[in-house]
Design a protein around this motif. Structure first.
Motif, PDB file in Angstrom:
ATOM      1  N   ASP A  37      52.913 -50.147  26.564  1.00 49.02           N
ATOM      2  CA  ASP A  37      52.122 -50.257  27.905  1.00 49.02           C
ATOM      3  C   ASP A  37      51.376 -51.212  28.167  1.00 49.02           C
ATOM      4  OD1 ASP A  37      53.433 -47.614  28.618  1.00 49.02           O
ATOM      5  OD2 ASP A  37      51.603 -46.729  27.944  1.00 49.02           O
ATOM      6  N   GLY A  38      51.219 -51.811  29.202  1.00 49.66           N
ATOM      7  CA  GLY A  38      50.211 -52.825  29.418  1.00 49.66           C
ATOM      8  C   GLY A  38      48.736 -52.133  29.164  1.00 49.66           C
ATOM      9  N   ILE A  39      47.826 -53.261  29.129  1.00 53.49           N
ATOM     10  CA  ILE A  39      46.742 -52.640  28.735  1.00 53.49           C
ATOM     11  C   ILE A  39      45.916 -51.789  29.933  1.00 53.49           C
ATOM     12  CG2 ILE A  39      45.307 -54.742  29.381  1.00 53.49           C
ATOM     13  CD1 ILE A  39      44.674 -52.836  26.549  1.00 53.49           C
ATOM     14  N   LEU A  40      46.141 -52.164  31.185  1.00 55.28           N
ATOM     15  CA  LEU A  40      45.474 -51.404  32.079  1.00 55.28           C
ATOM     16  C   LEU A  40      45.738 -49.884  32.061  1.00 55.28           C
ATOM     17  CD1 LEU A  40      45.171 -53.753  35.319  1.00 55.28           C
ATOM     18  CD2 LEU A  40      43.467 -52.869  34.007  1.00 55.28           C
ATOM     19  N   LYS A  41      47.023 -49.540  31.737  1.00 53.16           N
ATOM     20  CA  LYS A  41      47.628 -48.387  31.374  1.00 53.16           C
ATOM     21  C   LYS A  41      47.173 -47.697  30.000  1.00 53.16           C
ATOM     22  CE  LYS A  41      51.486 -45.637  31.906  1.00 53.16           C
ATOM     23  NZ  LYS A  41      53.027 -45.350  31.571  1.00 53.16           N
ATOM     24  N   ALA A  42      47.061 -48.584  28.849  1.00 55.41           N
ATOM     25  CA  ALA A  42      47.028 -48.133  27.615  1.00 55.41           C
ATOM     26  C   ALA A  42      45.379 -47.954  27.254  1.00 55.41           C
ATOM     27  CB  ALA A  42      47.607 -49.197  26.751  1.00 55.41           C
ATOM     28  N   ARG A  43      44.599 -48.492  28.201  1.00 57.65           N
ATOM     29  CA  ARG A  43      43.103 -48.452  27.673  1.00 57.65           C
ATOM     30  C   ARG A  43      42.558 -46.971  28.074  1.00 57.65           C
ATOM     31  NH1 ARG A  43      40.940 -47.547  32.263  1.00 57.65           N
ATOM     32  NH2 ARG A  43      39.013 -46.875  31.361  1.00 57.65           N
ATOM     33  N   GLY A  44      41.370 -46.839  27.482  1.00 54.47           N
ATOM     34  CA  GLY A  44      40.472 -45.569  27.602  1.00 54.47           C
ATOM     35  C   GLY A  44      41.236 -44.614  26.940  1.00 54.47           C
ATOM     36  N   ARG A  45      41.994 -44.676  26.016  1.00 57.13           N
ATOM     37  CA  ARG A  45      42.631 -43.709  25.201  1.00 57.13           C
ATOM     38  C   ARG A  45      42.644 -43.639  23.685  1.00 57.13           C
ATOM     39  NH1 ARG A  45      48.738 -43.383  26.891  1.00 57.13           N
ATOM     40  NH2 ARG A  45      48.207 -44.313  28.771  1.00 57.13           N
ATOM     41  N   PHE A  46      42.502 -42.784  22.954  1.00 58.25           N
ATOM     42  CA  PHE A  46      42.317 -42.990  21.622  1.00 58.25           C
ATOM     43  C   PHE A  46      43.966 -42.903  20.987  1.00 58.25           C
ATOM     44  CE2 PHE A  46      37.984 -41.535  22.092  1.00 58.25           C
ATOM     45  CZ  PHE A  46      37.516 -42.566  21.175  1.00 58.25           C
TER      46      PHE A  46
END
Ligand code: URA
Length: 286
Positions: A231-240
Protein backbone atom coordinates in the motif's frame (compact mmCIF):
# COMPACT_ATOMS: atom_id res chain seq x y z
CA UNK A 1 40.43 40.51 -21.70
CA UNK A 2 38.93 37.94 -19.34
CA UNK A 3 40.43 38.30 -15.90
CA UNK A 4 41.17 35.54 -13.41
CA UNK A 5 38.33 36.88 -11.22
CA UNK A 6 35.88 36.60 -14.19
CA UNK A 7 36.86 32.98 -14.79
CA UNK A 8 36.51 32.20 -11.09
CA UNK A 9 33.08 33.85 -10.95
CA UNK A 10 31.93 31.93 -14.06
CA UNK A 11 33.16 28.65 -12.62
CA UNK A 12 31.38 29.28 -9.31
CA UNK A 13 28.11 30.16 -11.05
CA UNK A 14 28.50 27.04 -13.24
CA UNK A 15 28.90 24.91 -10.08
CA UNK A 16 25.94 26.69 -8.40
CA UNK A 17 23.82 25.90 -11.46
CA UNK A 18 24.63 22.20 -11.09
CA UNK A 19 24.06 22.13 -7.33
CA UNK A 20 20.65 23.76 -7.83
CA UNK A 21 19.82 21.16 -10.47
CA UNK A 22 20.60 18.46 -7.90
CA UNK A 23 24.04 17.52 -9.25
CA UNK A 24 25.98 17.77 -6.03
CA UNK A 25 28.09 14.63 -6.09
CA UNK A 26 31.16 13.98 -8.22
CA UNK A 27 30.92 10.40 -9.42
CA UNK A 28 34.09 10.23 -11.45
CA UNK A 29 37.39 12.04 -11.99
CA UNK A 30 36.72 12.60 -15.69
CA UNK A 31 33.68 13.86 -17.62
CA UNK A 32 31.87 11.44 -19.95
CA UNK A 33 30.20 12.36 -23.22
CA UNK A 34 27.20 10.03 -22.90
CA UNK A 35 25.85 11.07 -26.34
CA UNK A 36 29.04 9.94 -28.01
CA UNK A 37 29.13 6.75 -25.92
CA UNK A 38 25.55 5.96 -26.97
CA UNK A 39 26.54 6.24 -30.67
CA UNK A 40 29.57 3.98 -30.30
CA UNK A 41 29.13 0.23 -30.96
CA UNK A 42 28.87 -1.69 -27.68
CA UNK A 43 32.07 -3.39 -26.56
CA UNK A 44 31.83 -7.16 -26.97
CA UNK A 45 32.31 -8.02 -23.30
CA UNK A 46 29.71 -10.36 -21.71
CA UNK A 47 28.94 -7.81 -18.95
CA UNK A 48 28.25 -5.12 -21.55
CA UNK A 49 25.95 -7.47 -23.48
CA UNK A 50 24.01 -8.19 -20.30
CA UNK A 51 23.60 -4.49 -19.62
CA UNK A 52 22.48 -3.76 -23.19
CA UNK A 53 19.70 -6.32 -22.73
CA UNK A 54 18.30 -4.44 -19.73
CA UNK A 55 15.23 -2.23 -20.29
CA UNK A 56 16.02 1.50 -20.42
CA UNK A 57 16.21 3.07 -16.97
CA UNK A 58 13.78 5.85 -16.14
CA UNK A 59 14.56 8.99 -14.20
CA UNK A 60 13.49 8.45 -10.60
CA UNK A 61 11.10 10.77 -8.76
CA UNK A 62 12.72 13.11 -6.22
CA UNK A 63 12.79 12.05 -2.57
CA UNK A 64 13.27 15.34 -0.76
CA UNK A 65 11.66 17.75 -3.21
CA UNK A 66 13.30 19.36 -6.23
CA UNK A 67 13.79 18.01 -9.73
CA UNK A 68 13.86 14.32 -10.52
CA UNK A 69 17.38 12.96 -10.27
CA UNK A 70 18.71 10.90 -13.17
CA UNK A 71 18.47 7.14 -12.84
CA UNK A 72 21.65 5.50 -11.60
CA UNK A 73 23.83 4.06 -14.34
CA UNK A 74 23.69 0.31 -14.71
CA UNK A 75 26.73 -0.97 -12.91
CA UNK A 76 28.08 -3.91 -11.04
CA UNK A 77 27.04 -4.05 -7.43
CA UNK A 78 29.82 -2.64 -5.35
CA UNK A 79 33.32 -3.92 -5.48
CA UNK A 80 32.94 -6.96 -3.27
CA UNK A 81 33.17 -10.54 -4.42
CA UNK A 82 29.36 -10.44 -4.75
CA UNK A 83 28.77 -9.14 -8.29
CA UNK A 84 24.94 -9.16 -8.42
CA UNK A 85 22.38 -7.48 -6.15
CA UNK A 86 20.99 -10.85 -5.02
CA UNK A 87 24.44 -12.11 -4.14
CA UNK A 88 25.30 -8.84 -2.39
CA UNK A 89 22.04 -9.08 -0.39
CA UNK A 90 22.82 -12.69 0.54
CA UNK A 91 26.34 -11.71 1.54
CA UNK A 92 24.94 -8.81 3.63
CA UNK A 93 22.47 -11.13 5.36
CA UNK A 94 25.08 -13.75 6.22
CA UNK A 95 27.53 -11.17 7.55
CA UNK A 96 24.94 -9.10 9.46
CA UNK A 97 23.79 -12.23 11.30
CA UNK A 98 27.30 -12.71 12.65
CA UNK A 99 27.42 -9.35 14.44
CA UNK A 100 26.85 -9.41 18.20
CA UNK A 101 26.53 -5.68 18.95
CA UNK A 102 25.66 -2.41 17.25
CA UNK A 103 29.37 -1.53 17.34
CA UNK A 104 30.19 -4.71 15.42
CA UNK A 105 27.43 -3.89 12.95
CA UNK A 106 28.86 -0.40 12.31
CA UNK A 107 32.29 -1.92 11.78
CA UNK A 108 30.83 -4.46 9.37
CA UNK A 109 29.06 -1.74 7.38
CA UNK A 110 32.21 0.37 7.27
CA UNK A 111 34.00 -2.53 5.60
CA UNK A 112 31.12 -3.74 3.41
CA UNK A 113 31.67 -3.03 -0.29
CA UNK A 114 28.59 -4.74 -1.68
CA UNK A 115 26.42 -1.63 -2.08
CA UNK A 116 27.39 0.84 -4.81
CA UNK A 117 25.99 3.75 -2.78
CA UNK A 118 28.94 3.47 -0.46
CA UNK A 119 31.27 4.64 -3.21
CA UNK A 120 29.42 7.87 -3.91
CA UNK A 121 28.60 8.77 -0.30
CA UNK A 122 30.90 10.82 1.90
CA UNK A 123 29.98 9.05 5.14
CA UNK A 124 28.22 6.03 6.53
CA UNK A 125 25.03 7.28 8.22
CA UNK A 126 24.27 4.59 10.77
CA UNK A 127 22.18 6.02 13.61
CA UNK A 128 21.49 8.79 16.04
CA UNK A 129 19.72 8.98 19.38
CA UNK A 130 19.59 6.44 22.15
CA UNK A 131 19.92 2.76 21.15
CA UNK A 132 18.62 1.73 24.59
CA UNK A 133 15.31 3.54 24.14
CA UNK A 134 11.98 1.74 23.61
CA UNK A 135 11.29 3.60 20.39
CA UNK A 136 13.05 3.45 17.03
CA UNK A 137 12.35 5.65 13.99
CA UNK A 138 13.31 4.27 10.59
CA UNK A 139 13.57 6.64 7.63
CA UNK A 140 14.50 6.07 4.03
CA UNK A 141 18.04 7.21 3.23
CA UNK A 142 20.38 10.05 4.15
CA UNK A 143 20.30 13.35 2.28
CA UNK A 144 23.12 15.83 1.74
CA UNK A 145 23.22 17.14 5.33
CA UNK A 146 23.18 13.67 6.82
CA UNK A 147 25.90 12.52 4.41
CA UNK A 148 28.09 15.47 5.39
CA UNK A 149 27.53 15.03 9.14
CA UNK A 150 27.28 11.23 9.27
CA UNK A 151 24.02 11.11 11.27
CA UNK A 152 20.40 10.62 10.19
CA UNK A 153 17.80 13.36 10.07
CA UNK A 154 20.09 16.38 10.40
CA UNK A 155 18.56 18.64 7.73
CA UNK A 156 15.13 20.25 7.41
CA UNK A 157 13.34 16.90 7.65
CA UNK A 158 15.27 16.18 10.83
CA UNK A 159 14.34 19.53 12.33
CA UNK A 160 10.68 18.79 11.64
CA UNK A 161 11.06 15.29 13.10
CA UNK A 162 12.56 16.87 16.24
CA UNK A 163 9.55 19.20 16.53
CA UNK A 164 7.13 16.31 16.03
CA UNK A 165 8.90 14.31 18.73
CA UNK A 166 8.90 17.31 21.07
CA UNK A 167 5.14 17.66 20.59
CA UNK A 168 4.66 14.28 22.29
CA UNK A 169 7.35 14.74 24.91
CA UNK A 170 10.24 12.98 23.13
CA UNK A 171 13.68 13.98 21.97
CA UNK A 172 16.76 12.26 20.59
CA UNK A 173 17.66 10.89 24.01
CA UNK A 174 14.35 9.01 24.12
CA UNK A 175 14.41 7.55 20.60
CA UNK A 176 16.84 5.72 18.34
CA UNK A 177 16.92 6.83 14.68
CA UNK A 178 18.13 4.99 11.60
CA UNK A 179 17.39 4.56 7.90
CA UNK A 180 16.66 1.64 5.61
CA UNK A 181 19.71 2.62 3.54
CA UNK A 182 22.75 3.99 5.40
CA UNK A 183 24.47 5.71 2.45
CA UNK A 184 23.17 8.71 0.56
CA UNK A 185 21.88 8.00 -2.95
CA UNK A 186 23.60 10.56 -5.24
CA UNK A 187 21.58 13.66 -6.06
CA UNK A 188 18.98 12.66 -3.41
CA UNK A 189 17.31 10.20 -5.73
CA UNK A 190 15.30 7.37 -4.20
CA UNK A 191 17.28 4.24 -3.40
CA UNK A 192 16.62 1.55 -6.00
CA UNK A 193 14.86 -1.70 -4.95
CA UNK A 194 18.24 -3.46 -5.37
CA UNK A 195 19.96 -1.01 -3.03
CA UNK A 196 17.16 -1.45 -0.49
CA UNK A 197 17.39 -5.23 -0.66
CA UNK A 198 21.18 -5.15 -0.20
CA UNK A 199 20.93 -2.84 2.83
CA UNK A 200 17.83 -4.36 4.43
CA UNK A 201 19.64 -7.17 6.29
CA UNK A 202 21.70 -4.49 8.05
CA UNK A 203 18.73 -2.47 9.31
CA UNK A 204 16.99 -5.71 10.28
CA UNK A 205 20.00 -6.69 12.37
CA UNK A 206 20.16 -3.14 13.75
CA UNK A 207 16.54 -3.51 14.91
CA UNK A 208 17.29 -6.92 16.40
CA UNK A 209 20.29 -5.60 18.33
CA UNK A 210 18.60 -2.36 19.51
CA UNK A 211 15.48 -4.37 20.39
CA UNK A 212 12.94 -1.53 20.65
CA UNK A 213 9.30 -2.07 21.74
CA UNK A 214 7.98 0.19 19.00
CA UNK A 215 9.19 1.16 15.53
CA UNK A 216 7.89 4.15 13.58
CA UNK A 217 8.41 3.89 9.83
CA UNK A 218 8.74 7.32 8.26
CA UNK A 219 7.36 7.19 4.74
CA UNK A 220 6.60 4.55 2.19
CA UNK A 221 10.00 2.91 1.50
CA UNK A 222 10.61 2.21 5.20
CA UNK A 223 7.02 1.02 5.69
CA UNK A 224 7.10 -1.26 2.66
CA UNK A 225 10.54 -2.63 3.53
CA UNK A 226 9.66 -3.49 7.13
CA UNK A 227 5.99 -4.44 6.96
CA UNK A 228 5.84 -5.98 3.49
CA UNK A 229 2.75 -3.93 2.60
CA UNK A 230 2.42 -2.77 -0.98
CA UNK A 231 0.00 0.00 0.00
CA UNK A 232 1.01 3.60 -0.54
CA UNK A 233 1.78 5.54 2.62
CA UNK A 234 -1.51 7.46 2.69
CA UNK A 235 -3.31 4.14 2.99
CA UNK A 236 -0.71 2.37 5.13
CA UNK A 237 -0.21 5.12 7.74
CA UNK A 238 -1.96 5.30 11.07
CA UNK A 239 -1.87 1.53 11.62
CA UNK A 240 0.21 -0.86 13.66
CA UNK A 241 1.85 -3.81 11.95
CA UNK A 242 3.60 -6.77 13.56
CA UNK A 243 7.35 -7.11 12.99
CA UNK A 244 8.82 -10.46 13.99
CA UNK A 245 12.26 -10.78 15.50
CA UNK A 246 12.73 -14.42 16.47
CA UNK A 247 9.91 -15.21 18.88
CA UNK A 248 9.35 -11.54 19.72
CA UNK A 249 6.87 -9.26 17.99
CA UNK A 250 7.63 -5.55 17.72
CA UNK A 251 4.83 -3.14 16.82
CA UNK A 252 5.46 -0.98 13.77
CA UNK A 253 3.53 2.23 13.21
CA UNK A 254 3.56 3.70 9.71
CA UNK A 255 3.41 7.46 9.27
CA UNK A 256 4.24 10.19 6.78
CA UNK A 257 7.83 11.18 6.10
CA UNK A 258 8.79 14.66 7.38
CA UNK A 259 10.13 15.53 3.90
CA UNK A 260 6.65 14.88 2.51
CA UNK A 261 5.14 17.03 5.27
CA UNK A 262 7.48 19.87 4.33
CA UNK A 263 6.08 19.70 0.80
CA UNK A 264 2.46 19.08 1.89
CA UNK A 265 2.05 20.91 5.22
CA UNK A 266 -1.72 20.35 5.13
CA UNK A 267 -1.05 16.65 5.77
CA UNK A 268 0.55 17.41 9.13
CA UNK A 269 -2.82 16.80 10.73
CA UNK A 270 -2.57 13.12 9.67
CA UNK A 271 0.94 12.86 11.10
CA UNK A 272 -0.31 14.46 14.32
CA UNK A 273 -2.97 11.74 14.61
CA UNK A 274 -0.25 9.12 14.15
CA UNK A 275 2.00 10.73 16.73
CA UNK A 276 -0.88 10.74 19.22
CA UNK A 277 -1.28 7.00 18.55
CA UNK A 278 2.44 6.65 19.16
CA UNK A 279 2.21 8.51 22.48
CA UNK A 280 -0.74 6.33 23.53
CA UNK A 281 1.20 3.17 22.62
CA UNK A 282 4.23 4.33 24.60
CA UNK A 283 1.95 5.02 27.57
CA UNK A 284 0.32 1.59 27.26
CA UNK A 285 -3.02 3.10 26.19
CA UNK A 286 -3.09 1.63 22.68
N1 URA B 1 15.36 11.54 5.06
C1 URA B 1 15.50 10.27 5.52
O1 URA B 1 14.71 9.39 5.20
N2 URA B 1 16.51 10.02 6.33
C2 URA B 1 17.39 10.94 6.72
O2 URA B 1 18.31 10.62 7.48
C3 URA B 1 17.22 12.25 6.23
C4 URA B 1 16.19 12.53 5.40
Amino acid sequence: MTSHADVERDLISYLDFHVEAGVDAALDEHPHDRFQEADAPPPARPAARAQAAEPPRRALPPRDGGEAAPAPPARTYGQSAAAKPDEAAGDARARAKETRSLEELVALLAGFDGCPLKFTAKNLVFADGNPASRLMFVGEAPGADEDRIGKPFMGRSGQLLDRMMRAIGLDRSSAYIANIVPWRPPGNRNPTPQEVSICKPFVERQIELADPDLIVCLGSPATQALTGTKDGILKARGRFYPYRVGSREIRVLATLHPAYLLRQPVQKRLAWRDFRMLRAALDGRA
